[in-house]
Motif scaffolding. Structure first.
Motif, PDB file in Angstrom:
ATOM      1  N   ASP A  77       0.862  -1.180   0.000  1.00 56.35           N
ATOM      2  CA  ASP A  77       0.000   0.000   0.000  1.00 56.35           C
ATOM      3  C   ASP A  77       0.904   1.238   0.000  1.00 56.35           C
ATOM      4  O   ASP A  77       2.118   1.128   0.219  1.00 56.35           O
ATOM      5  N   TYR A 116       3.940  -0.409  -9.976  1.00 59.32           N
ATOM      6  CA  TYR A 116       3.428  -1.702  -9.497  1.00 59.32           C
ATOM      7  C   TYR A 116       4.482  -2.793  -9.677  1.00 59.32           C
ATOM      8  O   TYR A 116       4.723  -3.608  -8.792  1.00 59.32           O
ATOM      9  N   LYS A 175      -8.136  -7.008 -10.637  1.00 62.03           N
ATOM     10  CA  LYS A 175      -8.940  -6.152  -9.757  1.00 62.03           C
ATOM     11  C   LYS A 175      -8.544  -6.337  -8.292  1.00 62.03           C
ATOM     12  O   LYS A 175      -9.052  -5.657  -7.414  1.00 62.03           O
ATOM     13  N   LYS A 200      -6.714  -5.997  -4.879  1.00 56.64           N
ATOM     14  CA  LYS A 200      -5.947  -4.908  -4.263  1.00 56.64           C
ATOM     15  C   LYS A 200      -4.927  -5.495  -3.306  1.00 56.64           C
ATOM     16  O   LYS A 200      -5.287  -6.206  -2.367  1.00 56.64           O
TER      17      LYS A 200
END
Lengths: 242, 424
Positions: free
Chosen positions: A57, A76, B412, B414
């Motif tokens: 995160d 990412y 999708k 997370k």
């Protein structure tokens, strides 16, 4: 040398029309080779902070640097690469892949690194030796006890020789004897290999082993103390209570 | 990594067994239906070619227009000359003359009076020439129920059904009443040497088979023929070859202005054959299309269920630093491996079943007694090279497509919620 550097970190989550602040004004530095723990009640922000350190995160404000890299600025792919090569994860519920053997579970991270079969075998056997499971190489997770499963999970986290291991409540599902065994193993690896361990826990047993205890409450750092400071404060509290 | 994935597929039965069963079944059904339908259509075409259409057929333009009425007054004249010309110019084709005629079969009693009469459908073929293939081509010898083949002029075979109904015995005489090519009355007596049953109601009803020379003599059709049929010597029916042969012949000899000029027709443009063949092709295509859609939906759902079941596995892999794209790639590779295994199994079963039916067939003759179509009494499948991919490719595509759709959910996911998710 700081391996984790967090400055004025804030993390907010959207809730309805507004935002919920999970972490605010966090300033922490963790040096290489530390055996540190984040403690606090549920909802204090331990896991959120662990998520950010593990590049799962990103912070809303402030900065979080891991091994000199700003988490917020990683793509990412870069964050996946950071996790794959430099960060090991240990989960509360082990999360081993049930259809694969102990050897194959530990080997998986190395497959992602495209290491040769000979090197992989050597590294996996070394990691299993660290956790004392060389005799369980061909066993499936279903044939192991909870303690053994968690030791496999430690071997999986350690096999790639990461700089940091993040452990989220690693003893929550274990009995006292197994918990101590696990913690002694991790402490030994910390000393021998110089790997930095960061725990998220509210288990008293874990706290005994930590060199540094960072207490969180309502998303803020309440205390940041060494094991000695923690023990003194705790004893004085017990004394006052008596 | 492939080895790692293979181990997972082999050990985790719920990951592989259901999709493999679904694909195998789908591939098997596609191949089986395709092979069986193709077999039936091939037999039908073959039968029509042998009995009525040839691979190509030559008639006068006028005869062709009224073919159903068997208008022998419009038959092709100078037939022997045409045969010679055809054998010279198109030597790779076997040319044969045929005459069709209708009439009445009269069965006399001991005194020569009419004992019974029935409608006759006559076929005159070359029975006696030295190198004739006609008895073999029309399966006459094998279709004999009683007696022997005619061996000389004035002998005939009649339908076994007719013989039974009117009590005609071997050696009896029967007389055919009809009209000659020029419209005058014709009657000709034949000795019955055998009875015949093709197993095809349309052919068996009142059939009488005589030699072509006898028919030409009886019908006043010397050096004339209802039609000349052509059969490719070295191969079965080839539409492209038939097309070019037809174009060449009609270009040379057929004239719009002359209704007695010969005209060549290829097999697929006679009767409803073309329509039926096209329908057969369409049905196969529709079946494959439906198979891909249905299988994709089933396998998509299987993939979704598998995705849910392996939710934590994917979570751990993300946490360990595997990229989403790489996980998606492994899902596709797994699908290809499973699709391949299922398709191979389905293909083996499908081709095996088709081979069995090619050799044995299923006899539907009892159900086809009143069918007025030239249909084979035994339905057989046929093993052709396309059976090896007609189910295989859709099986592989359906599995890959289904999992590609289901696996897309990985994008999708997370990562921020992984710790929470993996606590359970």
């Amino acid at each position: 040398m700081s391996i984790i550097k967090i400055n004025n970190l804030e993390k907010q989550f959207p809730v309805g029309d507004g935002f919920f602040t999970a972490l605010s004004d966090i300033n922490i530095e963790v040096k290489k080779g530390e055996f540190a723990g984040l403690i606090g009640p549920s909802g204090s922000g331990k896991t959120t902070l662990l998520n950010i350190i593990g590049s799962l995160d990103t912070p809303t404000k402030g900065t979080a640097e891991v091994m000199g890299k700003s988490i917020a600025e990683l793509s990412y792919k870069q964050s996946a690469g950071l996790r794959n090569r430099h960060i090991g994860f240990i989960f509360q519920t082990y999360n081993l892949l049930p259809v694969y053997t102990v050897f194959e579970n530990v080997e998986f991270s190395l497959l992602l690194q495209k290491m040769s079969a000979v090197e992989r075998k050597k590294a996996v056997m070394q990691a299993l030796e660290w956790v004392g499971l060389t005799d369980k190489v061909d066993s499936k997770p279903s044939m192991l006890s909870g303690g053994e499963c968690q030791r496999v999970a430690i071997a999986r986290a350690m096999v790639k020789r990461p700089e940091i291991v993040l452990a989220d409540e690693p003893t929550a599902n274990l009995d006292s004897e197994n918990s101590h065994h696990i913690l002694r193993t991790m402490k030994k690896l910390n000393k021998e290999l110089g790997v930095t361990f960061v725990f998220s826990t509210h288990d008293e047993k874990v706290m005994q082993y930590l060199d540094r205890i960072i207490a969180l409450e309502d998303g803020k750092v309440l205390r940041d103390e060494t094991q000695e400071e923690f023990a003194v404060r705790k004893n004085s509290q017990i004394y006052k209570t008596k | 990594m492939i080895k790692f994935l293979l181990k997972g597929i082999l050990r985790d039965k719920s990951r592989s067994l259901l999709p493999i069963i679904v694909i195998s079944l789908g591939v098997f059904l596609t191949i089986f239906m395709s092979g069986w339908m193709k077999g039936i259509f091939t037999d039908m075409v073959d039968m029509n070619a042998k009995f009525t259409t040839g691979h190509v057929k030559i008639m006068t333009r006028a005869y062709a227009e009224n073919e159903k009425q068997i208008p022998n007054d419009l038959a092709l004249l100078d037939a022997d000359n045409w045969m010679q010309k055809l054998n010279t110019e198109y030597a790779d084709v076997e040319w044969v003359q045929r005459i069709h005629f209708g009439g009445l079969i009269d069965v006399p009693d001991a005194k020569g009076e009419t004992r019974a009469q029935g409608p006759a459908m006559g076929k005159a073929v070359d029975l006696f020439s030295e190198n004739t293939n006609e008895p073999e081509r029309m399966n006459i010898t094998k279709s004999l129920v009683k007696g022997v083949m005619p061996s000389k002029s004035g002998e005939a075979l009649i339908s076994d059904e007719f013989a039974e109904r009117f009590g005609v015995k071997l050696g009896d005489k029967v007389t055919i009443f009809g009209s000659t090519m020029y419209g005058s009355m014709m009657f000709q007596t034949f000795d019955v040497t055998g009875t015949i049953s093709f197993g095809i109601s349309m052919l068996d009803r009142g059939a009488i088979i005589v030699d072509i020379k006898d028919a030409q003599k009886a019908l006043d059709m010397e050096d004339a023929s209802s039609e000349i049929l052509g059969y490719f010597k070295e191969s079965s029916y080839d539409d492209i070859r038939a097309d070019s042969l037809k174009a060449d012949f009609n270009g040379k000899y057929s004239s719009i202005d002359d209704e007695y000029s010969p005209q060549m027709f290829k097999l697929t443009e006679q009767g409803i054959l073309k329509e039926m063949l096209d329908r057969g092709e369409n049905m196969t295509s529709i079946m494959v299309f439906i198979f891909i859609i249905a299988m994709s939906i089933v396998l998509w759902n299987t993939g979704l269920l598998g995705g849910l079941r392996r939710y934590s596995e994917y979570g751990v892999r993300l946490a360990l630093g595997e990229e989403k794209g790489h996980i998606y790639k492994t899902i596709i590779i797994e699908a290809i491996i499973i699709g391949f295994i299922g398709s191979v199994v389905g293909t083996i079963l499908g081709v095996g079943a088709c081979y069995y039916l090619q050799e044995n067939g299923i006899d539907f003759s009892a159900m086809m007694k009143n069918v007025d179509m030239m249909m084979p009494p035994v339905y057989r499948a046929i093993v052709t090279p396309d059976l090896f991919y007609v189910g295989f490719i859709p099986g592989l595509v359906a599995m890959t497509l289904g999992n590609a759709l289901a696996g897309y959910a990985i994008y999708k996911r997370k990562t921020a919620t992984l710790f929470k998710e993996l606590e359970v």
